[in-house]
Motif scaffolding. Sequence first.
Motif, short mmCIF file in Angstrom:
data_model
loop_
_atom_site.label_atom_id
_atom_site.label_comp_id
_atom_site.label_asym_id
_atom_site.label_seq_id
_atom_site.Cartn_x
_atom_site.Cartn_y
_atom_site.Cartn_z
N SER A 4 36.80 -15.71 -8.42
CA SER A 4 37.53 -14.54 -8.85
C SER A 4 36.59 -13.60 -9.57
CB SER A 4 38.69 -14.93 -9.78
OG SER A 4 38.19 -15.44 -11.01
N LYS A 5 37.01 -12.36 -9.72
CA LYS A 5 36.23 -11.40 -10.49
C LYS A 5 37.18 -10.52 -11.28
CE LYS A 5 35.84 -7.75 -6.97
NZ LYS A 5 34.89 -6.93 -6.19
N ARG A 6 36.64 -9.90 -12.32
CA ARG A 6 37.44 -9.03 -13.16
C ARG A 6 37.92 -7.81 -12.38
NH1 ARG A 6 36.82 -9.46 -18.78
NH2 ARG A 6 37.43 -7.27 -18.90
N VAL A 7 39.12 -7.38 -12.69
CA VAL A 7 39.65 -6.16 -12.09
C VAL A 7 39.09 -4.93 -12.81
CG1 VAL A 7 41.75 -4.79 -11.83
CG2 VAL A 7 41.75 -7.19 -11.18
N CYS A 8 39.05 -4.99 -14.13
CA CYS A 8 38.54 -3.87 -14.93
C CYS A 8 37.11 -4.13 -15.37
CB CYS A 8 39.41 -3.67 -16.17
SG CYS A 8 41.07 -3.06 -15.84
N ARG B 30 42.30 -10.75 -13.22
CA ARG B 30 41.24 -11.13 -12.31
C ARG B 30 41.83 -11.20 -10.90
NH1 ARG B 30 36.83 -12.90 -15.23
NH2 ARG B 30 35.83 -13.69 -13.38
N VAL B 31 41.00 -11.03 -9.89
CA VAL B 31 41.47 -11.06 -8.51
C VAL B 31 40.65 -12.09 -7.73
CG1 VAL B 31 39.91 -9.21 -7.77
CG2 VAL B 31 42.01 -9.64 -6.48
N LEU B 32 41.31 -12.82 -6.85
CA LEU B 32 40.61 -13.78 -6.01
C LEU B 32 39.69 -13.05 -5.04
CD1 LEU B 32 43.37 -16.38 -5.09
CD2 LEU B 32 41.44 -16.70 -6.61
N PRO C 290 37.74 -8.81 -2.35
CA PRO C 290 39.11 -9.22 -2.70
C PRO C 290 39.83 -9.84 -1.50
CG PRO C 290 38.64 -7.06 -3.57
CD PRO C 290 37.48 -7.40 -2.67
N ARG C 291 40.51 -10.94 -1.75
CA ARG C 291 41.28 -11.61 -0.71
C ARG C 291 42.66 -10.98 -0.65
NH1 ARG C 291 40.51 -17.80 -2.22
NH2 ARG C 291 42.43 -17.91 -1.00
N ALA C 292 42.71 -9.74 -0.19
CA ALA C 292 43.97 -8.99 -0.17
C ALA C 292 44.72 -9.24 1.13
CB ALA C 292 43.68 -7.50 -0.33
N THR C 293 46.03 -9.14 1.05
CA THR C 293 46.87 -9.29 2.23
C THR C 293 48.15 -8.50 2.02
OG1 THR C 293 48.13 -10.85 3.58
CG2 THR C 293 47.85 -11.42 1.27
N THR C 294 48.75 -8.02 3.08
CA THR C 294 50.01 -7.29 2.97
C THR C 294 51.21 -8.21 3.12
OG1 THR C 294 49.93 -6.78 5.33
CG2 THR C 294 48.99 -5.15 3.83
N ALA C 295 50.96 -9.49 3.37
CA ALA C 295 52.05 -10.47 3.52
C ALA C 295 51.94 -11.52 2.41
CB ALA C 295 51.96 -11.15 4.89
N PHE C 296 53.07 -12.13 2.07
CA PHE C 296 53.08 -13.18 1.06
C PHE C 296 52.25 -14.36 1.55
CE2 PHE C 296 55.24 -17.04 -0.68
CZ PHE C 296 54.78 -16.88 -1.98
#
Length: 267
Positions: free
Chosen positions: A36-40, A53-55, A62-68
């Motif tokens: 993970s890393k800091r968002v700010c 923090r974000v994965l 970032p391990r972003a996704t539009t689905a759960f």
Amino acid sequence: MNFRRLTMHLAAATAAVSLVLALAPAAAEARSAPRSKRVCSKAIRHHVACNARVLVDRRLRPRATTAFAGGYTPTQLRTAYGLTGDSTRTIAIVDAYASPRAASDLAVYRAQFGLSPASLTQVNQRGGSILPKGSVSWGQEEMLDLEMASAICPGCSLLYVGADSSSMNDLATAVDAAANLGASVISNSYGGREFAGETALAGHYDHPGIAIVVSSGDSGFGAQFPAVFNTVTAVGGTTLQLTAGGARATETVWSGAGSGCSAYVAK
């Protein structure tokens, strides 16, 4: 609902940014510590930084996704902490800036888990309706806090107070606005370095009868502003494990949770 338990578990959910809905690894990777890393970015003098923090993947993306993709549901969280009732109190979230997508993003979260539309009011640090500019980094903190407040207390009214900037003075003013607008709980997921003269801001975090919860930080030993004030509850992050039946099996404190004595506030 027991209000004291609501307050403490809301603190764990929002101020400490500790719940795994936002930070949980996928099931296949749960055995190892997720990256993970800091968002700010780190706070400059007399300013604070959000503590979310974000994965990220191996390339730190970032391990972003539009689905759960996974994480604990509101029902699981409420079951784990024994929050079986509901409440009509007002939970205030205080952060810097304001996401222009806060209402629509929160609606998506609540719909995902079958929660009714939120009662959300958004104001600036003076209590007015003209919101400050948005921030991608702080916006992620804002949404995490609003979603976790929704998870812990679906029936509570939500009040978002966006400070004009990340300065300590602006955020202290925003806390006063939350108190003046009738909040029962005020969540503050941010912190910064202590400084000589910080006690001049202590009164902004002292509102008798209102629970004020503050992140203790993610940098390990060492106290930070405003968690040092003796009128707030400083909350550190934890990792929660559930039994197969959904009960709380274990809860372990993060090694990086902030702690220690203030350099300027008496013990």
